[in-house]
Design an enzyme around this catalytic site. Structure first.
Site, PDB file in Angstrom:
ATOM      1  N   SER A   1      36.823  53.510  49.071  1.00 26.38           N
ATOM      2  CA  SER A   1      35.426  53.413  47.818  1.00 26.38           C
ATOM      3  C   SER A   1      34.138  54.007  48.612  1.00 26.38           C
ATOM      4  O   SER A   1      33.922  53.753  50.203  1.00 26.38           O
ATOM      5  CB  SER A   1      35.286  52.386  47.954  1.00 26.38           C
ATOM      6  OG  SER A   1      36.613  52.058  47.618  1.00 26.38           O
TER       7      SER A   1
ATOM      8  N   PRO B   1      29.722  53.666  47.741  1.00 30.39           N
ATOM      9  CA  PRO B   1      28.564  52.871  46.658  1.00 30.39           C
ATOM     10  C   PRO B   1      28.345  53.161  45.604  1.00 30.39           C
ATOM     11  O   PRO B   1      28.414  52.456  44.548  1.00 30.39           O
ATOM     12  CB  PRO B   1      26.925  52.948  47.190  1.00 30.39           C
ATOM     13  CG  PRO B   1      27.714  52.855  48.747  1.00 30.39           C
ATOM     14  CD  PRO B   1      29.068  53.648  49.198  1.00 30.39           C
TER      15      PRO B   1
ATOM     16  N   GLU C   1      42.624  48.302  44.646  1.00 30.92           N
ATOM     17  CA  GLU C   1      43.256  49.256  44.067  1.00 30.92           C
ATOM     18  C   GLU C   1      43.716  49.598  42.376  1.00 30.92           C
ATOM     19  O   GLU C   1      44.456  49.495  42.341  1.00 30.92           O
ATOM     20  CB  GLU C   1      44.241  49.169  45.032  1.00 30.92           C
ATOM     21  CG  GLU C   1      44.375  48.954  46.398  1.00 30.92           C
ATOM     22  CD  GLU C   1      46.030  48.750  47.123  1.00 30.92           C
ATOM     23  OE1 GLU C   1      46.857  49.230  46.267  1.00 30.92           O
ATOM     24  OE2 GLU C   1      45.833  47.479  48.542  1.00 30.92           O
TER      25      GLU C   1
ATOM     26  N   GLY D   1      42.356  18.775  37.226  1.00 31.80           N
ATOM     27  CA  GLY D   1      41.169  17.934  36.696  1.00 31.80           C
ATOM     28  C   GLY D   1      39.918  18.186  37.763  1.00 31.80           C
ATOM     29  O   GLY D   1      39.740  19.624  38.593  1.00 31.80           O
TER      30      GLY D   1
ATOM     31  N   ALA E   1      39.726  54.352  53.905  1.00 25.74           N
ATOM     32  CA  ALA E   1      38.177  53.975  52.914  1.00 25.74           C
ATOM     33  C   ALA E   1      38.006  55.184  52.341  1.00 25.74           C
ATOM     34  O   ALA E   1      37.902  55.703  53.287  1.00 25.74           O
ATOM     35  CB  ALA E   1      37.027  53.940  54.562  1.00 25.74           C
TER      36      ALA E   1
ATOM     37  N   THR F   1      41.224  48.343  39.355  1.00 23.96           N
ATOM     38  CA  THR F   1      40.994  47.918  38.493  1.00 23.96           C
ATOM     39  C   THR F   1      42.173  47.750  37.361  1.00 23.96           C
ATOM     40  O   THR F   1      42.243  48.641  36.675  1.00 23.96           O
ATOM     41  CB  THR F   1      39.712  47.885  37.691  1.00 23.96           C
ATOM     42  OG1 THR F   1      39.200  48.744  37.064  1.00 23.96           O
ATOM     43  CG2 THR F   1      38.372  47.571  38.518  1.00 23.96           C
TER      44      THR F   1
ATOM     45  N   SER G   1      36.258  53.746  40.957  1.00 21.75           N
ATOM     46  CA  SER G   1      36.813  53.493  39.693  1.00 21.75           C
ATOM     47  C   SER G   1      37.333  55.381  39.889  1.00 21.75           C
ATOM     48  O   SER G   1      38.457  56.000  39.950  1.00 21.75           O
ATOM     49  CB  SER G   1      36.230  52.838  38.340  1.00 21.75           C
ATOM     50  OG  SER G   1      36.222  51.480  38.266  1.00 21.75           O
TER      51      SER G   1
HETATM   52  C1  LIG Z   1      37.043  42.721  48.141  1.00 20.83           C
HETATM   53  C2  LIG Z   1      37.460  44.138  47.968  1.00 20.83           C
HETATM   54  C3  LIG Z   1      37.807  44.938  48.736  1.00 20.83           C
HETATM   55  C4  LIG Z   1      38.088  45.593  49.160  1.00 20.83           C
HETATM   56  N1  LIG Z   1      39.260  46.997  50.269  1.00 20.83           N
HETATM   57  C5  LIG Z   1      39.003  47.728  49.681  1.00 20.83           C
HETATM   58  C6  LIG Z   1      39.526  49.001  50.824  1.00 20.83           C
HETATM   59  O1  LIG Z   1      40.081  48.663  51.489  1.00 20.83           O
HETATM   60  N2  LIG Z   1      39.056  49.593  50.711  1.00 20.83           N
HETATM   61  C7  LIG Z   1      38.408  51.052  49.583  1.00 20.83           C
HETATM   62  O2  LIG Z   1      38.280  52.158  49.587  1.00 20.83           O
HETATM   63  N3  LIG Z   1      37.962  50.286  48.330  1.00 20.83           N
HETATM   64  C8  LIG Z   1      37.732  48.733  48.220  1.00 20.83           C
HETATM   65  N4  LIG Z   1      37.267  47.947  47.703  1.00 20.83           N
HETATM   66  C9  LIG Z   1      37.200  48.785  46.417  1.00 20.83           C
HETATM   67  C10 LIG Z   1      37.737  48.874  45.060  1.00 20.83           C
HETATM   68  O3  LIG Z   1      38.759  49.399  45.025  1.00 20.83           O
HETATM   69  C11 LIG Z   1      36.085  48.692  44.474  1.00 20.83           C
HETATM   70  O4  LIG Z   1      35.665  48.151  44.025  1.00 20.83           O
HETATM   71  C12 LIG Z   1      37.263  49.171  42.865  1.00 20.83           C
HETATM   72  O5  LIG Z   1      38.365  50.294  42.783  1.00 20.83           O
HETATM   73  C13 LIG Z   1      36.249  49.329  41.998  1.00 20.83           C
HETATM   74  O6  LIG Z   1      35.438  50.233  42.006  1.00 20.83           O
HETATM   75  P1  LIG Z   1      33.457  50.254  42.001  1.00 20.83           P
HETATM   76  O7  LIG Z   1      33.771  48.209  42.030  1.00 20.83           O
HETATM   77  O8  LIG Z   1      32.984  50.451  42.334  1.00 20.83           O
HETATM   78  O9  LIG Z   1      33.574  49.658  39.954  1.00 20.83           O
HETATM   79  P2  LIG Z   1      33.563  50.402  39.724  1.00 20.83           P
HETATM   80  O10 LIG Z   1      34.490  52.149  39.204  1.00 20.83           O
HETATM   81  O11 LIG Z   1      31.998  50.666  38.505  1.00 20.83           O
HETATM   82  O12 LIG Z   1      33.628  49.857  37.432  1.00 20.83           O
HETATM   83  C14 LIG Z   1      32.488  48.416  36.851  1.00 20.83           C
HETATM   84  C15 LIG Z   1      33.585  48.362  35.895  1.00 20.83           C
HETATM   85  O13 LIG Z   1      34.152  49.489  35.138  1.00 20.83           O
HETATM   86  C16 LIG Z   1      35.020  49.654  35.188  1.00 20.83           C
HETATM   87  N5  LIG Z   1      35.264  50.891  34.322  1.00 20.83           N
HETATM   88  C17 LIG Z   1      35.411  51.916  35.958  1.00 20.83           C
HETATM   89  N6  LIG Z   1      35.548  52.874  35.203  1.00 20.83           N
HETATM   90  C18 LIG Z   1      36.580  52.767  34.291  1.00 20.83           C
HETATM   91  C19 LIG Z   1      37.013  53.896  32.667  1.00 20.83           C
HETATM   92  N7  LIG Z   1      37.301  55.027  33.778  1.00 20.83           N
HETATM   93  N8  LIG Z   1      37.812  53.492  31.939  1.00 20.83           N
HETATM   94  C20 LIG Z   1      36.988  51.746  31.585  1.00 20.83           C
HETATM   95  N9  LIG Z   1      36.562  50.950  32.288  1.00 20.83           N
HETATM   96  C21 LIG Z   1      36.583  51.678  33.978  1.00 20.83           C
HETATM   97  C22 LIG Z   1      36.084  49.171  35.501  1.00 20.83           C
HETATM   98  O14 LIG Z   1      37.438  48.092  35.356  1.00 20.83           O
HETATM   99  C23 LIG Z   1      35.076  48.261  36.138  1.00 20.83           C
HETATM  100  O15 LIG Z   1      35.057  47.248  35.046  1.00 20.83           O
HETATM  101  C24 LIG Z   1      36.844  47.450  48.276  1.00 20.83           C
HETATM  102  C25 LIG Z   1      36.451  45.815  46.900  1.00 20.83           C
HETATM  103  C26 LIG Z   1      36.667  44.775  47.238  1.00 20.83           C
HETATM  104  C27 LIG Z   1      35.826  44.111  45.942  1.00 20.83           C
END
Ligand SMILES: Cc1cc2nc3c(=O)[nH]c(=O)nc-3n(C[C@H](O)[C@H](O)[C@H](O)COP(=O)(O)OP(=O)(O)OC[C@H]3O[C@@H](n4cnc5c(N)ncnc54)[C@H](O)[C@@H]3O)c2cc1C
Lengths: 268, 379
Positions: free
Chosen positions: B126, B128, B363, B339, B124, B365, B132
């Site tokens: 991530s 809200p 892990e 298709g 855990a 993006t 990233s």
């Molecule tokens: C199905 C699922 C399972 C998951 N499982 C886990 C888990 O087990 N444990 C855990 O801890 N997390 C987990 N996550 C969380 C996941 O790791 C995050 O969703 C991911 O790291 C992206 O963070 P965010 O959703 O806050 O997007 P944001 O960080 O808000 O990103 C939004 C967009 O901005 C871009 N962006 C952000 N910063 C930059 C930058 N510096 N340069 C360029 N682009 C940028 C991103 O690439 C993305 O396109 C899970 C997510 C999902 C959907």
């Protein structure tokens, strides 16, 4: 009663490939391996499973033997990872083109070289040629009894009880050891998946390769010269599909005509 | 240079492939459509050693290497991406973390049953507001005598619903960002720890994804992994190896897309010919196969580097980036080859298409992988 068990393993080209990918080399009259993998012939895996379960219950030792090319070492490794204690490969150009009797002779000699044994297990039929000949020839060679199509084996009062599958059920056969059994599949002998740690451990074991000389084989009994069976031709069966429309004015009439036609064709 | 798996690795691949074909693939449709956690499969995988592939036997694992782990992830994902998601969290995000950074007591108590497949865990990190930007942790932790007290919310946590314990990251001081982060093991049922939401999601629907709430949640001090302030380093090091797992998962999805494309194109007839005889289809298949192979080689190389004990952050990021984009490319093309049937739930193409999407998000993006790679090149 601990049991020393020999299991004969044959490596074959994966028989599960789609029929469309089955190719025959017209020169050697053998199946072409192509990119298909080599596996342990299916019933040999059931035989191995029966052996391992018996060992787990009774104690003793399981030795897997394969007569084959160097590649068969992989099949033996897989037998080791399933739970065989030792594995032996018999590989010599002198025996390569032996017929069923020749192979049975080599397997019997290898079995005797391993030492004392209580049970010899084979698959009931191989996944490639499907001749069902080796088990009986081998038992003859060893001078022991042979029970075919065995699905389960239990040790009881110094003997073994073999469940032999017949058309309408099964027979229970008590036999003194040593005895040879050819094994058929049932839901108690589905081959186990090897555990990863056992695969790693099997990787560290060495598989000795025995040559014709190690087994003091009679050269007149092995190889293509000794073979009494010659394959004259091998071909894929031609499948023809024809479509025939059954006539009739009403569905009832059509059904009656269909039944009559099927009966005519001796299909029902 | 030898591009060859060892004999053990080959035997292992055969075993997992057969297991996946017989035990995992037949359930994949149901796991996806009903969103059911594959409990029984996970248990069987545990018995075979697939829940602690690279963990030494002394800690309940199978004692194989990271290359074997990549092989296993690929084969399981090829059959069912949901199942491989559960597997990767247990193996790398939690198993590898505890093995590398846990105390002996933590390993015995938590790692041994996890690596043996008898428990499930989650990671855990991530939140809200911190995805990233994982250093921007808002969940707080304070020491109170012999316990740590957690407060905050975690977001999108895979496996949380089934997990027996969680590794939770939190900060002692929001102001100092990465330097204040701690990693703590929190057992299920600890007062103050609740699951507040189970997400509905596009793909990998057989694995759970939850929101966790910590309210004055008191955790024994011995559950701190490493030292106070080391949590961010632990989280990032764990993600390095985790990315090898996600890369392998993506390779498996891409391979699955190739499998169905080959099968379907040879059997589907249009204009009185199998569609595989059209060059347009052949090119798509050739592209899927080529990119999948490239992604596989990069993934193995990152795994091999990890096994050799060298640095592999950049290679793991590159493998994850290429493999996840390949999985999406392959799944898109596979759907196209199918298709209209590709768009329909009776056929697996749409499932691969949905499952592939996550590999570019979790892990790190694809954008974050590029950030990591560029930082390595420019530093
Ligand atoms: C199905 C699922 C399972 C998951 N499982 C886990 C888990 O087990 N444990 C855990 O801890 N997390 C987990 N996550 C969380 C996941 O790791 C995050 O969703 C991911 O790291 C992206 O963070 P965010 O959703 O806050 O997007 P944001 O960080 O808000 O990103 C939004 C967009 O901005 C871009 N962006 C952000 N910063 C930059 C930058 N510096 N340069 C360029 N682009 C940028 C991103 O690439 C993305 O396109 C899970 C997510 C999902 C959907």
């Amino acid at each position: 009663m601990p049991l020393n068990i020999i299991v004969c393993i044959k490596q074959v080209i994966d028989p599960e490939i789609p029929a469309s990918q089955f190719k025959i080399d017209p020169g050697t009259k053998r199946q072409v391996q192509g990119s298909h993998s080599l596996v342990i012939s299916a019933y040999d895996q059931n035989a191995l499973e029966v052996a391992i379960q018996l060992k787990e219950k009774q104690g003793g030792k399981v030795t897997a033997i394969s007569v084959g090319a160097a590649t068969a070492a992989t099949a033996l490794k897989s037998a080791l990872s399933m739970g065989a204690d030792e594995a032996i490969l018999v590989d010599d150009p002198a025996i390569a083109a032996s017929d069923q009797q020749g192979i049975a002779y080599v397997l019997a000699k290898a079995t005797q070289k391993v030492g004392t044994f209580d049970l010899v297990l084979t698959g009931c039929v191989s996944g490639d040629w499907g001749d069902r000949a080796v088990p009986a020839f081998m038992a003859e060679e060893l001078g022991i009894g042979c029970v075919s199509f065995v699905s389960r084996i239990e040790a009881k009062d110094g003997q073994v009880v073999l469940r032999r599958v017949v058309e309408d059920g099964y027979e229970l056969i008590e036999a003194k050891t040593p005895v040879l059994a050819s094994v058929i599949s049932d839901d108690t002998n589905t081959p186990r998946y090897p555990k990863l740690k056992d695969i790693m451990a099997a990787g560290k074991k060495t598989i000795p390769t025995w040559k014709a000389a190690d087994l003091v084989l009679d050269p007149d009994r092995v190889g293509s010269g000794a073979a009494r069976v010659a394959i004259t031709d091998v071909y894929l069966p031609l499948k023809e599909s024809k479509c025939e429309m059954i006539k009739g004015d009403t569905p009832q009439e059509q059904a009656a005509n269909l039944a009559a036609r099927l009966r005519e064709l001796k299909l029902i | 240079m030898r591009f060859e798996l060892t004999q053990e690795q080959q035997l292992f691949r055969e075993m997992v492939r057969e297991f996946a074909a017989k035990e995992v693939a037949p359930r994949a449709k149901q796991v996806d459509e009903e969103g059911v956690f594959p409990h029984e499969t996970i248990k069987k995988m545990g018995e075979l050693g697939l829940m602690g592939v690279a963990i030494p036997p002394a800690y309940g694992g199978a004692g194989a290497d990271t290359v074997c782990y990549a092989i296993a992830m690929e084969e399981i994902a090829r059959a069912c991406a949901s199942t491989s998601t559960v597997m990767t969290v247990n193996n790398s995000l939690v198993g590898d973390l505890l093995y590398r950074f846990g105390s002996e007591a933590q390993k015995l108590r938590y790692l041994v049953p996890l690596a043996g497949g008898r428990t499930v865990a989650c990671y855990a990190l991530s939140e809200p507001g911190a995805g990233s930007d994982a250093a921007g942790q808002q969940t707080t932790v304070r020491k109170d005598g012999n316990v740590f007290v957690l407060n905050g919310t975690k977001n999108f946590i895979t496996n949380a619903l089934e997990a027996d314990f969680a590794v939770v990251f939190a900060t002692v001081d929001r102001g100092i960002r990465a330097k204040g982060v701690c990693a703590l093991i929190v057992e299920k049922g600890t007062p103050g720890f609740t699951i507040t939401k189970v997400e509905k999601k596009l793909g990998i629907r057989g694995s759970s994804c939850c929101q966790l709430l910590f309210e004055e949640c008191r955790v024994p001090a011995e559950n701190l992994v490493g030292e106070v302030g080391q949590g961010f380093k632990i989280a990032m090091a764990t993600l390095d190896s985790g990315r090898i797992g996600v890369a392998a998962q993506a390779v498996g999805i891409a391979q699955g897309a190739l499998d169905i494309s080959l099968g379907y194109s040879m059997q589907r007839v249009a204009f009185e010919k199998p569609i595989a005889s059209f060059q347009a289809i052949q090119w798509m298949i050739a592209d899927i196969a080529t990119r999948t192979e490239a992604a596989r080689l990069m993934t193995y190389r990152a795994a091999w580097l990890k096994d050799r004990g060298g640095r592999y952050t950049r290679e793991a990021s590159m493998a994850k980036l290429l493999a996840s984009e390949t999985a999406n490319f392959a799944a898109t093309k596979a759907l196209q080859i199918h298709g209209g049937y590709g768009y329909i739930y009776d056929f697996p193409a749409q499932r691969l298409f949905r499952d592939a999407r996550i590999t570019e998000i979790y892990e790190g993006t694809s954008e974050i992988q590029r950030v990591v790679i560029a930082q390595h090149l420019l530093s």
